[in-house]
Design a protein around this motif. Structure first.
Motif, mmCIF file in Angstrom:
data_model
loop_
_atom_site.group_PDB
_atom_site.id
_atom_site.type_symbol
_atom_site.label_atom_id
_atom_site.label_comp_id
_atom_site.label_asym_id
_atom_site.label_seq_id
_atom_site.Cartn_x
_atom_site.Cartn_y
_atom_site.Cartn_z
ATOM 1 N N VAL A 144 -20.233 -6.413 52.340
ATOM 2 C CA VAL A 144 -20.671 -4.881 51.839
ATOM 3 C C VAL A 144 -22.464 -5.743 52.176
ATOM 4 O O VAL A 144 -22.511 -6.734 51.743
ATOM 5 C CB VAL A 144 -20.912 -4.946 50.852
ATOM 6 N N HIS A 146 -26.442 -4.768 53.141
ATOM 7 C CA HIS A 146 -27.746 -4.035 52.422
ATOM 8 C C HIS A 146 -28.930 -4.378 52.627
ATOM 9 O O HIS A 146 -29.068 -4.947 52.438
ATOM 10 C CB HIS A 146 -27.826 -3.409 50.852
ATOM 11 N N THR A 151 -26.652 0.752 54.122
ATOM 12 C CA THR A 151 -25.835 0.116 53.507
ATOM 13 C C THR A 151 -24.154 0.048 54.481
ATOM 14 O O THR A 151 -23.753 0.626 54.656
ATOM 15 C CB THR A 151 -24.996 0.463 52.347
ATOM 16 N N PHE A 153 -20.332 -1.453 55.024
ATOM 17 C CA PHE A 153 -19.344 -1.977 54.930
ATOM 18 C C PHE A 153 -18.546 -2.784 55.789
ATOM 19 O O PHE A 153 -17.875 -1.515 56.519
ATOM 20 C CB PHE A 153 -18.706 -1.213 53.481
ATOM 21 N N LYS A 169 -15.525 1.764 46.177
ATOM 22 C CA LYS A 169 -16.401 2.944 46.424
ATOM 23 C C LYS A 169 -17.105 3.253 45.089
ATOM 24 O O LYS A 169 -18.996 3.068 45.370
ATOM 25 C CB LYS A 169 -15.749 4.104 46.465
ATOM 26 N N ILE A 172 -19.684 0.156 45.510
ATOM 27 C CA ILE A 172 -20.768 0.068 46.230
ATOM 28 C C ILE A 172 -22.055 1.068 45.433
ATOM 29 O O ILE A 172 -22.991 0.577 45.942
ATOM 30 C CB ILE A 172 -20.192 0.740 48.366
ATOM 31 N N SER A 173 -21.463 2.578 44.477
ATOM 32 C CA SER A 173 -22.320 3.038 44.654
ATOM 33 C C SER A 173 -23.347 2.539 43.275
ATOM 34 O O SER A 173 -24.794 2.930 43.454
ATOM 35 C CB SER A 173 -21.734 4.065 44.234
ATOM 36 N N LEU A 179 -22.978 5.079 51.218
ATOM 37 C CA LEU A 179 -22.553 4.382 51.959
ATOM 38 C C LEU A 179 -23.404 5.057 52.482
ATOM 39 O O LEU A 179 -22.518 5.939 53.255
ATOM 40 C CB LEU A 179 -20.752 4.217 51.261
ATOM 41 N N VAL A 182 -19.501 2.332 57.781
ATOM 42 C CA VAL A 182 -18.048 2.058 57.866
ATOM 43 C C VAL A 182 -17.080 0.671 58.551
ATOM 44 O O VAL A 182 -17.357 1.962 59.838
ATOM 45 C CB VAL A 182 -17.241 2.243 56.636
ATOM 46 N N LEU A 223 -14.715 7.133 50.749
ATOM 47 C CA LEU A 223 -15.306 5.844 50.965
ATOM 48 C C LEU A 223 -17.024 7.096 50.944
ATOM 49 O O LEU A 223 -17.761 7.083 50.902
ATOM 50 C CB LEU A 223 -15.503 5.259 52.020
ATOM 51 N N PRO A 225 -18.207 7.454 54.073
ATOM 52 C CA PRO A 225 -19.239 6.888 55.224
ATOM 53 C C PRO A 225 -20.012 8.344 55.657
ATOM 54 O O PRO A 225 -19.816 8.815 56.393
ATOM 55 C CB PRO A 225 -18.666 5.881 55.853
#
Length: 430
Positions: A144, A146, A151, A153, A169, A172-173, A179, A182, A223, A225
């Motif tokens: 991942v 950033h 961000t 993935f 998920k 990441i949050s 996100l 991906v 996810l 995204p």
């Protein structure tokens, strides 16, 4: 953040002025059984890679860790980023190239490198079917990243389950926020079904793609995204196994886009295109020298494999019998010590030069056969068909079993997947 996708899992990511290469690969892998696609002019590719600040290697498979390319592109003076694996094989191989700075990062730990923040996601299951596997297989990773408030993935080949994605998920949050993008490997990066001769490969290809699309849809729901592009598991099969290309189980982009049904914005940028995550605009930064897949397969149909030049003249049949006996004793001891159950009878059918016809069927005559005499499971059989030279390279550690099996054909009766058998062959060595 800008993301350029070259081939397979080979990406260049730029955020906050920091440039990270992910899994650079160009040329062949797995004893020459896979070839990267699309193809790029070497000097143009090296120049494109030269200004990177670091290199992330997800795992040690040859289509992700390519020492030849890393040296040719003069990247050994750059910092390398890897997971802090318990097994230090990848670390040792990177350092053997002369790399001085290797940053080993614990799993799921937010880490800063210049203007990037990142976290490495470990492998949590050994196979995409989420089947139990008795071999501890800490190999793959995802990452991942950033930067610039965005961000991304990158799944790579990591066979995460849906429960794994739910946990990811949440991570990441909490760690990075929303996100934005991906990239996911959809379809089969494995030899199934193209290299399996005891099944209806047309039907199995359709079934594998259908299952992968169901999982892909569920992953997107988890996810959520803003943008997506496919990456990973893309290659061509060169040489005398080229007829098998028709059964590689990879869905086309139109099918992936249809599966998304508008839930996220989809892009196809493989082949040197760059996605700007801020504008969601796409530019062509590095046009490939050979963008046509059918033409690339045709161009490489006469390619030789690495083991074709392997010298086995001094290893007569009696010496090979001894090699196998010693390797099988080591294998049996390891399986017994680790309490691993082998759920299939295993045999190896050897050839002086294994070839397939246009329909993907074996067209060569066998020269020898070996079997696991202490692991017999009535009604469950796995036969590996491969060249004698390749078999010797596996037994003597001249090649890794995981890689050389890309040049084997599999005969599985009944056609039921047992992941432990294939992974366990890494212990079949003298």
């Amino acid at each position: 953040m800008n993301i350029t996708h070259l081939n397979n899992s080979f990406l260049k990511i730029e955020g906050g002025g920091t440039k990270l290469l992910c899994d650079p690969w160009a040329g062949t892998a797995n004893e020459g059984g896979w070839r990267s696609f699309p193809e790029f002019d070497p000097e143009t590719l090296y120049a494109f890679m030269a200004d990177c600040d670091a290199v992330y290697i997800s795992h040690l498979h040859a289509d992700h860790f390519d020492p030849t390319l890393l040296k040719a592109a003069s990247l050994t003076g750059k910092p390398f980023i890897i997971k802090d694996f318990n097994n230090k094989t990848l670390l040792k191989r990177i350092k053997a190239l002369g790399v001085e700075t290797v940053i080993e990062v614990p799993a799921l730990q937010a880490t800063a490198f210049k203007n990037l923040q990142f976290a490495i996601v470990p492998q949590m299951t050994s196979n995409n079917a989420a089947l139990d596997d008795e071999i501890d297989y800490d190999l793959d990773t995802s990452i991942v990243i950033h930067a610039d408030g965005e961000t991304f993935f990158n799944q790579v080949d990591n066979p995460l389950s849906l429960d794994n994605y739910k946990a990811l998920k949440t991570f990441i949050s909490k760690t990075f926020g929303d996100l934005d993008c991906v990239c996911l490997a959809t379809g089969a990066a494995s030899p199934y079904p193209q290299s399996f001769i005891a099944c209806d490969r047309d039907a199995e290809q359709t079934a594998v793609i259908a299952r992968s699309l169901d999982k892909f849809s569920a992953i997107i729901d988890i996810l959520q995204p803003r943008a997506y592009f496919p990456a990973g598991g893309t290659y061509i099969i060169p040489g005398r196994f080229a007829p098998l290309n028709r059964w590689i189980a990879q869905p086309d982009f139109e099918t992936l886009q249809s599966t998304l049904n508008g839930r996220t914005k989809a892009f196809t940028i493989e082949g040197g295109q760059t996605l700007d995550l801020t504008t969601l605009g796409v530019t062509f930064d590095l046009p490939p020298a050979q963008p046509d897949r059918t033409a690339a397969v045709h161009d490489h149909m006469t390619d030789a494999y690495a083991h074709d030049s392997f010298d086995d003249i001094g290893i007569r049949d009696t010496e090979l019998d001894t090699l196998f006996t010693r390797a099988y004793a080591n294998y049996s001891r390891k399986m017994r010590d680790d309490s691993v159950t082998i759920a299939q009878s295993v045999a190896f059918t050897l050839y002086d030069n294994l070839e397939v016809d246009a329909d993907g069927n074996i067209s060569s005559t066998p020269c020898a056969r070996y079997s696991f005499t202490d692991h017999v499971v009535p009604g469950m059989e796995m036969i590996f068909h491969l060249d004698r030279k390749l078999f010797i390279k596996g037994l003597t550690r001249a090649a890794n079993w995981n890689q050389l099996l890309s040049l084997a054909l599999f005969e599985r009766r009944p056609n039921v997947f047992h992941p432990t058998v294939e992974f366990s062959l890494n212990y079949l060595t003298v």
